[in-house]
Scaffold this motif. Structure first.
Motif, PDB file in Angstrom:
ATOM      1  N   UNK A   1       0.836  -1.203   0.000  1.00 28.50           N
ATOM      2  CA  UNK A   1       0.000   0.000   0.000  1.00 28.50           C
ATOM      3  C   UNK A   1       0.866   1.247   0.000  1.00 28.50           C
ATOM      4  N   UNK A   2       0.580   2.226  -0.860  1.00 30.26           N
ATOM      5  CA  UNK A   2       1.400   3.446  -0.913  1.00 30.26           C
ATOM      6  C   UNK A   2       1.041   4.418   0.207  1.00 30.26           C
ATOM      7  N   UNK A   3       1.911   5.397   0.419  1.00 30.00           N
ATOM      8  CA  UNK A   3       1.599   6.537   1.291  1.00 30.00           C
ATOM      9  C   UNK A   3       0.592   7.408   0.533  1.00 30.00           C
ATOM     10  N   UNK A   4      -0.492   7.820   1.210  1.00 29.21           N
ATOM     11  CA  UNK A   4      -1.546   8.533   0.492  1.00 29.21           C
ATOM     12  C   UNK A   4      -1.940   9.833   1.196  1.00 29.21           C
ATOM     13  N   UNK A   5      -2.661  10.673   0.439  1.00 28.39           N
ATOM     14  CA  UNK A   5      -3.327  11.854   0.986  1.00 28.39           C
ATOM     15  C   UNK A   5      -4.828  11.725   0.701  1.00 28.39           C
ATOM     16  N   UNK A   6      -5.591  12.737   1.105  1.00 27.15           N
ATOM     17  CA  UNK A   6      -7.046  12.599   1.068  1.00 27.15           C
ATOM     18  C   UNK A   6      -7.599  12.355  -0.333  1.00 27.15           C
ATOM     19  N   UNK A   7      -7.031  12.988  -1.346  1.00 30.18           N
ATOM     20  CA  UNK A   7      -7.570  12.847  -2.702  1.00 30.18           C
ATOM     21  C   UNK A   7      -7.625  11.383  -3.143  1.00 30.18           C
TER      22      UNK A   7
END
Length: 705
Positions: free
Chosen positions: A194-200
């Motif tokens: 799983x990648x590091x993510x932001x809200x978008x």
């Protein structure tokens, strides 16, 4: 020998002074000094304790043999002995006789404790509910504290178990299926997959949940959609479920148990009415297509089921206008002599409430004296009529208040409410300047307790050490979230590396990344924290700033923490020189933002601009000259503490900073403007210490002197 005896006596007397300080009625931080007529050695010992001992050291001196450990004084031997003793007791005393003694004794002790502990003017139903809840939280918190202590010795294992439990909770969701999270068996597997993510990244799933499509991000039906303020960007929406609600209640129990061991938390904050200084107008709460409410997390319906436990009747929270509602809150708080705690969420809300009290105290005293509510068209008639039922003329209280107000507002908090011991509010980051003024002026001697670091996404950390002032420290909650941390040097990279909670280093800064029960996986919080200590293996940290809140036109990365620190030192120097009374508020931006709004610049080259609301010592002071001197001091202090900034200044790649003085209460008007132009509540609005939005810069440009 006589000198040795005198020295021992001096230390003993100094310890008595420390004890008197720690055991003072409201846990005040006012040190009890040794009188001048006492022996010199005693006075020296007192000064040594006062100046050199930090809160932990003083606490240990006053409680020999004890520590701040959260470990319970319970071992397997004690538990086993207790169980065996209880089982063997009926062999010596008939069970029926035993119950005849135990049941009445427990009942009498409980009733005595209840009547002495609960607030007598509450309805009996409220008293019973609050008492039973506090007892349940106490014993559940005791268990969770024991669990936390054990987990702190095996942090990696606990965090792995937490991660697997969180993934299992939402294993059947569309998001879990899309990212193949159902068969993950280890931390390493999760980080690879799983990648590091932001809200978008998760926005489409959240939007489908709000439209009524189930099982997108969370397995359980959302009970509430928490909405961020959007101060530093567009608002984010996070689903809350029964699972996360139970997590919050567990964290509250853990906190309350540990707070009660150090301050009178339950007595002051739970078992009597509290002044709720934060305010969320009903219009902020929206209903989504799914029928579930959406709004600030502070307005989550879970907190509205507490009943009439505040100084103001609950109908007052239905007032749409924040200004009118705020006046009503202050009015009812002033009527209540026995106030023990203020619940403010942010230090800024408490500061503005006291500031308003200072400007409108005559109206407030008049309303208390006559049992009235001053005319205000923004208070609906039906709410006004209901509030008036709770207002009775109280000339005695009005006289008390008038006397204290006429003395001035320094230390007004403890003079109006002698039993006020705790102000529960966040005191770090953008709110540090308000907390500083509360401590130094309005609320001298009252504990400002930043109980937790929380956000719409969840509880990020808890503060079990109330006397660690002025910068609170927080512990991560190993069983609530799975934590990762991005080192400072990795933050700007598109695919940053992370380290785990058991791999952190003291003194280093990191950005928080969390995986939660709300379906957020490897979610970047945008908060910078600094590791300052460890509880066994559990890291303890301080909040530094938002990761995006930096001045960095040439890659210098000046954080809002550094800005505030240098501004405070400059303020102190100008105050010592008799030129400045205080800095009321501030913000900053890079010169490029000024160019974007086509505002004229006072100098060429890239530089930082500080918008500062100053209160000069003399009313006729030359504010522009004072601003120049303040700019020089800020420049000097940042250069002393930041090598890259100093280097850029020396080669003239970065021009000197500029201080732009603004009008009185400019930032209060800015906050009102931000509230009017957003869907956030007044309680959510935070003054950005580093401006990124052009409309906010334009507003401050119009407020310049």
């Amino acid at each position: 020998m006589s000198k040795l005896l005198r020295g021992s006596f001096a230390v003993a007397q100094a310890r008595q002074c420390v004890n008197s300080w720690l055991n003072a009625g409201r846990n005040s931080r006012v040190f009890t000094p040794v009188p001048r007529n006492q022996p010199k050695m005693l006075r020296r010992a007192s000064v040594m304790v006062e100046k050199l001992a930090d809160p932990e050291t003083i606490w240990k001196m006053a409680h020999p043999g004890k520590t701040h450990s959260m470990a319970l004084p319970i071992t397997a031997w004690y538990i086993g002995a207790g169980i065996v003793g209880f089982l063997l007791l009926p062999l010596f005393i008939p069970f029926s006789n035993l119950m005849l003694v135990v049941i009445p004794t427990v009942t009498v002790v409980t009733l005595i404790h209840f009547f002495f502990y609960s607030y007598p003017q509450w309805p009996l139903k409220t008293r019973i509910r609050q008492y039973i809840t506090s007892r349940i939280f106490h014993f559940y918190g005791m268990y969770l504290s024991w669990q936390y202590h054990n987990d702190s010795k095996k942090l990696h294992h606990t965090q792995e178990q937490t991660l697997l439990a969180l993934l299992k909770e939402n294993a059947t969701t569309q998001y879990s299926t899309d990212h193949n999270l159902g068969n993950i068996t280890s931390i390493e597997d999760f980080r690879e997959r799983h990648p590091i993510i932001k809200y978008e990244y998760i926005r489409p799933y959240v939007e489908r949940e709000m439209q009524g499509t189930r099982n997108q991000l969370t397995k359980r039906k959302p009970t509430y959609f928490g909405k961020t303020s959007g101060t530093t960007g567009s608002p984010s929406i996070v689903p809350h479920t029964r699972f996360t609600g139970l997590q919050q209640l567990g964290n509250l129990a853990l906190f309350m148990y540990n707070a009660d061991n150090k301050v009178q938390w339950s007595e002051l904050h739970w078992m009597r009415p509290v002044w709720k200084a934060s305010y969320t107008p009903p219009r902020i709460i929206e209903k989504t297509e799914s029928g579930v409410l959406r709004g600030p997390v502070t307005a989550n319906p879970i907190w509205t089921k507490m009943g009439e436990i505040y100084t103001v009747p609950s109908i007052a929270f239905q007032i749409e206008d924040a200004g009118a509602g705020g006046y009503v809150q202050i009015l009812f708080a002033l009527r209540f002599r026995e106030l023990g705690a203020i619940e403010g969420i942010f230090a800024s809300l408490v500061y503005f409430a006291f500031q308003r009290m200072e400007s409108e105290w005559k109206d407030l005293v008049n309303d208390i004296r006559h049992g009235t509510l001053k005319p205000d068209p923004k208070v609906p008639l039906h709410i006004r009529q209901e509030l008036l039922k709770h207002l009775r003329p109280d000339a005695q209280r009005a006289d008390e208040l008038e006397i204290e107000f006429n003395k001035g507002f320094e230390g007004i908090g403890s003079r109006l409410w002698p039993e006020l011991g705790i102000i529960n509010c966040i005191t770090t980051g953008a709110f540090a300047i308000y907390a500083k003024y509360l401590r130094e002026f309005y609320c001298k001697g009252i504990l400002l307790y930043s109980t937790c670091l929380a956000s719409t996404e969840g509880f990020l950390g808890a503060n079990f050490w109330p006397f660690n002032q002025p910068i609170p420290r927080y512990s991560i909650l190993p069983r609530t979230h799975f934590y990762e941390f991005i080192p400072l040097e990795e933050i700007s990279k598109p695919d940053p590396e992370t380290v785990l909670a058991d791999e952190l280093r003291i003194g280093s800064d990191y950005e928080l990344v969390i995986t939660t029960g709300s379906g957020l996986c490897r979610y970047r919080m945008g908060d910078l924290i600094r590791v300052v200590s460890f509880y066994n293996q559990v890291p303890l940290f301080e909040f530094v700033s938002r990761a995006s809140a930096m001045l960095s036109s040439k890659g210098e990365k000046i954080t809002e923490e550094l800005i505030y620190s240098c501004l405070s030192i400059a303020e102190k120097e100008l105050k010592a020189a008799g030129k400045l009374e205080r800095i009321a508020d501030y913000s900053s931006c890079e010169s490029v933002l000024m160019e974007m709004v086509k505002a004229p610049l006072t100098q060429k080259g890239s530089h930082h601009i500080y918008f500062v609301e100053m209160v000069p010592t003399k009313p006729d002071a030359d504010v522009k000259e004072l601003a120049k001197e303040l700019a020089e001091k800020i420049d000097h202090e940042i250069a002393k503490r930041h090598f890259r900034y100093k280097e850029l200044r020396e080669i003239n790649s970065l021009s000197p900073p500029v201080v732009a003085p603004v009008k009185a209460e400019a930032f209060h008007r800015l906050k009102e403007y931000m509230q009017m132009t957003s869907t956030a509540s007044f309680a959510q609005i935070k003054i950005p210490r580093v401006l990124a939005k052009q409309e906010l810069l334009k507003f401050l440009l119009n407020e310049r002197l």
